[in-house]
Each structure stands twice: as C-alpha cells, then as structure tokens.
Design a protein around this motif. Structure first.
Motif, PDB file in Angstrom:
ATOM      1  N   MET A   1      44.734  -4.118   4.544  1.00  0.00           N
ATOM      2  CA  MET A   1      44.311  -3.101   3.585  1.00  0.00           C
ATOM      3  C   MET A   1      44.192  -3.734   2.211  1.00  0.00           C
ATOM      4  SD  MET A   1      46.113   0.544   2.700  1.00  0.00           S
ATOM      5  CE  MET A   1      45.333   1.653   1.525  1.00  0.00           C
ATOM      6  N   ARG A   2      43.059  -3.541   1.571  1.00  0.00           N
ATOM      7  CA  ARG A   2      42.814  -4.158   0.273  1.00  0.00           C
ATOM      8  C   ARG A   2      43.596  -3.433  -0.806  1.00  0.00           C
ATOM      9  NH1 ARG A   2      36.696  -4.778  -1.534  1.00  0.00           N
ATOM     10  NH2 ARG A   2      36.770  -6.093   0.350  1.00  0.00           N
ATOM     11  N   GLY A   3      44.299  -4.212  -1.659  1.00  0.00           N
ATOM     12  CA  GLY A   3      45.077  -3.634  -2.743  1.00  0.00           C
ATOM     13  C   GLY A   3      44.186  -3.202  -3.895  1.00  0.00           C
ATOM     14  N   PRO A   4      44.782  -2.530  -4.872  1.00  0.00           N
ATOM     15  CA  PRO A   4      44.002  -2.072  -6.026  1.00  0.00           C
ATOM     16  C   PRO A   4      43.466  -3.248  -6.836  1.00  0.00           C
ATOM     17  CG  PRO A   4      46.364  -1.752  -6.393  1.00  0.00           C
ATOM     18  CD  PRO A   4      46.198  -2.149  -4.956  1.00  0.00           C
ATOM     19  N   ARG A   5      42.217  -3.150  -7.281  1.00  0.00           N
ATOM     20  CA  ARG A   5      41.602  -4.203  -8.065  1.00  0.00           C
ATOM     21  C   ARG A   5      41.791  -3.932  -9.544  1.00  0.00           C
ATOM     22  NH1 ARG A   5      35.670  -4.103  -5.562  1.00  0.00           N
ATOM     23  NH2 ARG A   5      36.112  -1.878  -5.799  1.00  0.00           N
ATOM     24  N   SER A   6      41.928  -5.003 -10.327  1.00  0.00           N
ATOM     25  CA  SER A   6      42.155  -4.847 -11.755  1.00  0.00           C
ATOM     26  C   SER A   6      40.849  -4.516 -12.472  1.00  0.00           C
ATOM     27  CB  SER A   6      42.747  -6.135 -12.337  1.00  0.00           C
ATOM     28  OG  SER A   6      41.790  -7.187 -12.269  1.00  0.00           O
ATOM     29  N   LEU A   7      40.988  -3.821 -13.590  1.00  0.00           N
ATOM     30  CA  LEU A   7      39.828  -3.447 -14.386  1.00  0.00           C
ATOM     31  C   LEU A   7      39.164  -4.681 -14.977  1.00  0.00           C
ATOM     32  CD1 LEU A   7      38.126  -1.168 -15.619  1.00  0.00           C
ATOM     33  CD2 LEU A   7      39.759  -1.086 -17.504  1.00  0.00           C
ATOM     34  N   SER A   8      39.965  -5.621 -15.477  1.00  0.00           N
ATOM     35  CA  SER A   8      39.387  -6.830 -16.071  1.00  0.00           C
ATOM     36  C   SER A   8      38.654  -7.653 -15.015  1.00  0.00           C
ATOM     37  CB  SER A   8      40.498  -7.672 -16.714  1.00  0.00           C
ATOM     38  OG  SER A   8      41.468  -8.044 -15.756  1.00  0.00           O
ATOM     39  N   GLY A   9      39.218  -7.728 -13.804  1.00  0.00           N
ATOM     40  CA  GLY A   9      38.546  -8.473 -12.746  1.00  0.00           C
ATOM     41  C   GLY A   9      37.205  -7.870 -12.371  1.00  0.00           C
ATOM     42  N   GLN A  10      37.143  -6.541 -12.283  1.00  0.00           N
ATOM     43  CA  GLN A  10      35.877  -5.889 -11.968  1.00  0.00           C
ATOM     44  C   GLN A  10      34.857  -6.080 -13.083  1.00  0.00           C
ATOM     45  OE1 GLN A  10      36.032  -1.950  -9.966  1.00  0.00           O
ATOM     46  NE2 GLN A  10      38.242  -2.091 -10.258  1.00  0.00           N
ATOM     47  N   LEU A  11      35.307  -5.982 -14.338  1.00  0.00           N
ATOM     48  CA  LEU A  11      34.383  -6.196 -15.459  1.00  0.00           C
ATOM     49  C   LEU A  11      33.818  -7.612 -15.433  1.00  0.00           C
ATOM     50  CD1 LEU A  11      36.140  -4.398 -18.456  1.00  0.00           C
ATOM     51  CD2 LEU A  11      33.947  -3.819 -17.424  1.00  0.00           C
ATOM     52  N   MET A  12      34.687  -8.589 -15.225  1.00  0.00           N
ATOM     53  CA  MET A  12      34.222  -9.975 -15.193  1.00  0.00           C
ATOM     54  C   MET A  12      33.253 -10.200 -14.033  1.00  0.00           C
ATOM     55  SD  MET A  12      37.691 -12.085 -16.099  1.00  0.00           S
ATOM     56  CE  MET A  12      36.864 -13.617 -15.729  1.00  0.00           C
ATOM     57  N   LEU A  13      33.563  -9.609 -12.881  1.00  0.00           N
ATOM     58  CA  LEU A  13      32.700  -9.796 -11.720  1.00  0.00           C
ATOM     59  C   LEU A  13      31.319  -9.206 -11.971  1.00  0.00           C
ATOM     60  CD1 LEU A  13      32.237 -10.554  -8.757  1.00  0.00           C
ATOM     61  CD2 LEU A  13      33.199  -8.328  -8.123  1.00  0.00           C
ATOM     62  N   TRP A  14      31.266  -7.952 -12.436  1.00  0.00           N
ATOM     63  CA  TRP A  14      29.979  -7.288 -12.624  1.00  0.00           C
ATOM     64  C   TRP A  14      29.193  -7.887 -13.784  1.00  0.00           C
ATOM     65  CZ3 TRP A  14      27.736  -4.542  -9.101  1.00  0.00           C
ATOM     66  CH2 TRP A  14      28.493  -3.898  -8.138  1.00  0.00           C
ATOM     67  N   ILE A  15      29.856  -8.223 -14.869  1.00  0.00           N
ATOM     68  CA  ILE A  15      29.141  -8.820 -16.002  1.00  0.00           C
ATOM     69  C   ILE A  15      28.596 -10.185 -15.615  1.00  0.00           C
ATOM     70  CG2 ILE A  15      29.383  -9.721 -18.341  1.00  0.00           C
ATOM     71  CD1 ILE A  15      31.366  -7.509 -18.903  1.00  0.00           C
ATOM     72  N   PRO A 165      28.165 -20.859 -16.163  1.00  0.00           N
ATOM     73  CA  PRO A 165      29.617 -21.084 -16.333  1.00  0.00           C
ATOM     74  C   PRO A 165      30.087 -20.828 -17.756  1.00  0.00           C
ATOM     75  CG  PRO A 165      28.642 -22.862 -15.055  1.00  0.00           C
ATOM     76  CD  PRO A 165      27.505 -22.049 -15.584  1.00  0.00           C
ATOM     77  N   VAL A 166      29.281 -21.235 -18.748  1.00  0.00           N
ATOM     78  CA  VAL A 166      29.660 -20.969 -20.136  1.00  0.00           C
ATOM     79  C   VAL A 166      29.725 -19.459 -20.382  1.00  0.00           C
ATOM     80  CG1 VAL A 166      28.938 -21.226 -22.537  1.00  0.00           C
ATOM     81  CG2 VAL A 166      28.755 -23.156 -20.962  1.00  0.00           C
ATOM     82  N   SER A 167      28.768 -18.730 -19.822  1.00  0.00           N
ATOM     83  CA  SER A 167      28.774 -17.273 -19.967  1.00  0.00           C
ATOM     84  C   SER A 167      29.994 -16.659 -19.304  1.00  0.00           C
ATOM     85  CB  SER A 167      27.494 -16.679 -19.375  1.00  0.00           C
ATOM     86  OG  SER A 167      26.343 -17.194 -20.011  1.00  0.00           O
TER      87      SER A 167
END
Length: 447
Positions: A1-15, A165-167
């Motif tokens: 079962m996947r645990g809760p994802r962090s807000l910062s991690g989701q922002l970094m992934l989507w951006i 990568p710089v972004s």
C-alpha cells in the motif's frame, strides 16, 4: 500500500515534468521550423547552382563539339571525401551529355523538365537553356539533408539536457524555501499531545497559513478546557463516591458489632465483603477514568526516588502483608523525570498491589530502583506464556490466579506510563529463575 506523498515532492515532480515537456515541445517545434528552413536553403542552393551551370555547360559543349558518349568532368585537385552536389547535363531526349566526377553515368531518376523533383535518393532541380535544348540537373543527397537535420536537432536538444537538471535544482531550492513555513507548522502541530497543548506561535508564517494556525490554536484551547474539566470531574467524583461507600461500610461494621444472631450476622458480613469489593472496584474505575483523562501527561517533573519511597512506606505500614516487601535503591541522588507525580504513584500502587495480591503467599515482593531511575518489581508466581503476558495488559483480564481482583491494575499502569512516554516491560519467568513475574518501569535514556 502506497504511503502518503509529500506536497513538496508532488510539486517538484509536476513542475519538473512540465518544464521538461515544455522544453521538448519547444525543441520539436524548433526542429520542424529548422527542417523547413533547411529545405528552403538547400532548394535555393540547388536552383542557383543549376542556373549558374547552364551558361558554363553550353560554352563547354560548344568547344567540345558533338558528344556521343557521356563525358565525365575531371577535377585536377583531390576530390573531397563528401560531395554534397552532383549534376548531369542532358539533352531533350534524356541522354546524359556531361556529368560531374561523382555522379553516375546513368540518368537521374527525374524527368527532363524545369523545376524541382523529389526522387528516392535525393532532391533534383532541373534548369534549361532558353530553347530547352540543354538541361542541367543538380542533385543533393537525401542522406545529407537528413544528417544536417539530425545534427541541427541535436544542437537544439543537447542544451536542454543541461537546462533540465539545472531547472530541477532550481525548482527544488525554490520549493523548499517556499514550503519551509508549511514544514514548520506541520512539525509544531505534530509535536502536540495531551501534555503539550500550548498555543503555537504565529511569527514568520505567511498569510495563507494563518487561518489554519488560528483554527488549530482554537482547537488546542478547547482541548485544554475539556481535559481540565475531565480531571476536575474525576477528582470530584472520587471524593463523592468514596464518602457514601465508606459510610455504608462503617455502618455495616457497627451493625456487625451489635448483632448476636449468627444467620443475621453472616448476611451482614456478606454485605461488608461486598462493600469492600465495591470500594476497591470504585477506586480502580476512578483511576481508570483519570488515566483516560490524560493525567499521566503533564508539563511538570517529579522525583522517582521520592515517589517510590512514599508509596513503599505506605504499603509497608498499611497493608496486612506489607512485611513481604523488600525495597532497595541504587540512586545516589534525585532522579527527576517529566510527568505527574500523582500518575506515577498510581502506577506503583497498582504494580505493588498486584505483586502482593497475586504473588505466592510467604514469598517476598522485591522492589528495586536502578542507578538510572528505572523501577523493577518482582514476585513469585507460576510461569506465564507470551500470550498470557499480552492478555494481562487488557482491561478486566486476569491471569491464572485465585485471588480477588478487577483485572484493571496492569491496564491502568500501562495506560498512564504510555502517556508519560515510559515503557512497561513484563517478564515471566524472572531471568535466572524457572518461574516468577517481573514488571520493569523503564524511562527513556534522554529522560
């Protein structure tokens, strides 16, 4: 079962995914535009070359005379490794009159007609004299155009491999900086429990988080009020319940002293025993209510040595079998711990009472205080299994004993110690023995 994802991690992934996609789309559009521009440049070069060759070829043919076989134009300098343009000179019938040194003698697969023609192997432009007696066809290779397009697309793509990568690093830095107040608020809220209900400070929080903090502080204030009311109620209830039960027990004992009739006196003795059992059960239920109200968690400290000494002295003086208690302490001085002294005294009373009540009659109950401030209580008893040790922690659960009791002592002790952040370790048999029961109250190393 996947645990809760962090807000910062989701922002970094989507951006990061968005930036990468935007750059790739930009590179794709750039490659399409570049292909069209390269096509125009190559077509212009083909047309200019063919039209410039027409007068030169006519003059060359005029000096050569009639040509029956295709003539190859020789070069005096060394030929380059790669030739981008080749040409042929043809008559209206399609016969090859002249061709460049890298062109084949076979006619190009293009009609003898002025204009562009796309063949399988390249693009051809045909130019002609005014009377269309001589046709010059210039061809560039499809491989060369494809190579130029590929190299141009790579030239656009390679910087993206550095920019992405710089972004990502820039996005990570910005997200961490922007979400730092959120992490601070999360840590502050996560540190709140029944013993730390103080309001959270609002300094440094952005405007968007202040309503959340205000709601949390209001909730904490309500919890403080509710817990205070519960503690006050249980304290008052304890006093109000003890008084009538003690009064009824005293009246029953006076009645026993006056009664002479054996059957009537026996019934009065049963009433006395029931009242004593009720008094003990009421005391346990009140302790359980206080434990549920969270009295074990408090922003105060107590001295382990003082509390243990008071409780042990009380048992030695008041209990009928208090002489069985063997007390020893290795403490050299005070041992302050966080929590409520009243709650810790209830824990010790329950553990010692269980040891006296359920231990083998005649065997001592040993109470030891270690140099670290931990308390160990051991008594003689039949060996218990792991399942039985787990069961006696539950409410109204009793081990294999014939002694009277409510089965609440260990559950109350475990509940209060959990609120204080202290471990209760139950062991049977006692290490080094084949039987016995041992309860260890272990404070954390940082306490």
């Amino acid at each position: 079962m996947r645990g809760p994802r962090s807000l910062s991690g989701q922002l970094m992934l989507w951006i990061t995914a968005t930036i990468t996609l935007v750059w790739l789309v930009a590179v794709g559009f750039g490659a399409l535009v570049m292909r069209d521009e390269f096509g125009e440049i190559y077509d212009s070069a083909l047309q200019e070359t063919a039209e410039r060759l027409v007068p030169l070829v006519v003059d060359d043919l005029h000096h050569r005379g009639d040509i029956d076989d295709p003539q190859r134009i020789e070069v005096t300098r060394s030929a380059p490794e790669e030739t981008y343009l080749t040409y042929q000179v043809r008559d209206p019938a399609g016969r090859v009159l002249l061709h460049s040194h890298m062109a084949a003698a076979a006619p190009f697969d293009a009609p003898v007609k002025v204009g562009f023609w796309q063949s399988r192997t390249g693009r051809i432009y045909t130019a002609a004299t005014a009377d269309e007696s001589i046709f010059v066809q210039v061809k560039d290779s499809s491989d060369e155009r494809r190579e130029a397009m590929t190299e141009g697309a790579l030239a656009l793509l390679l910087p993206v491999l550095l920019i992405v990568p710089v972004s990502i690093a820039a996005v990570w830095f910005v997200v961490r900086r922007v979400l730092a107040p959120v992490e601070t608020l999360r840590a502050a809220i996560g540190g709140k429990d029944g013993g730390n209900l103080a309001a959270i400070e609002t300094a440094g929080l952005p405007q968007e988080l202040r309503p959340i903090l205000r709601s949390v502080n209001l909730l904490l204030a309500r919890l403080r009020a509710v817990l205070a009311a519960e503690r006050e109620f249980t304290s008052n209830s304890a006093h109000e319940l003890r008084t009538p039960i003690a009064g009824a027990l005293a009246q029953t004992q006076l009645l026993l002293a006056e009664l002479k009739d054996a059957p009537t006196k026996a019934r009065a003795q049963q009433i006395e025993a029931s009242l004593q059992k009720l008094a003990k059960l009421t005391e346990k239920l009140l302790q359980l209510a206080r434990a549920e109200a969270g009295i074990g968690v408090a922003e105060t400290t107590f001295d382990v040595a003082d509390v243990v000494a008071v409780v042990v002295t009380d048992f030695q003086r008041a209990a009928a079998d208090g002489g069985r208690i063997r007390f020893s302490s290795r403490l050299d001085g005070p041992a302050p711990r966080e929590g409520a002294a009243d709650a810790f005294a209830i824990v010790l009373r329950n553990l010692i009472e269980n040891a006296l009540l359920h231990g083998r009659a005649g065997e001592p109950v040993e109470i030891e205080v270690s140099a670290e401030g931990n308390v160990r209580i051991s008594n003689g008893a039949p060996r218990m299994s792991e399942e039985e040790l787990a069961a006696v922690r539950k409410r109204f659960s009793r081990g294999k004993t014939a002694a009277a009791g409510s089965g609440l002592g260990l559950s109350i002790a475990a509940r209060l110690l959990a609120q204080m952040g202290v471990s209760l370790v139950l062991t049977s048999p006692i290490p080094g023995r084949v039987d016995g029961f041992q309860a260890d109250v272990v404070f954390s190393a940082s306490a």
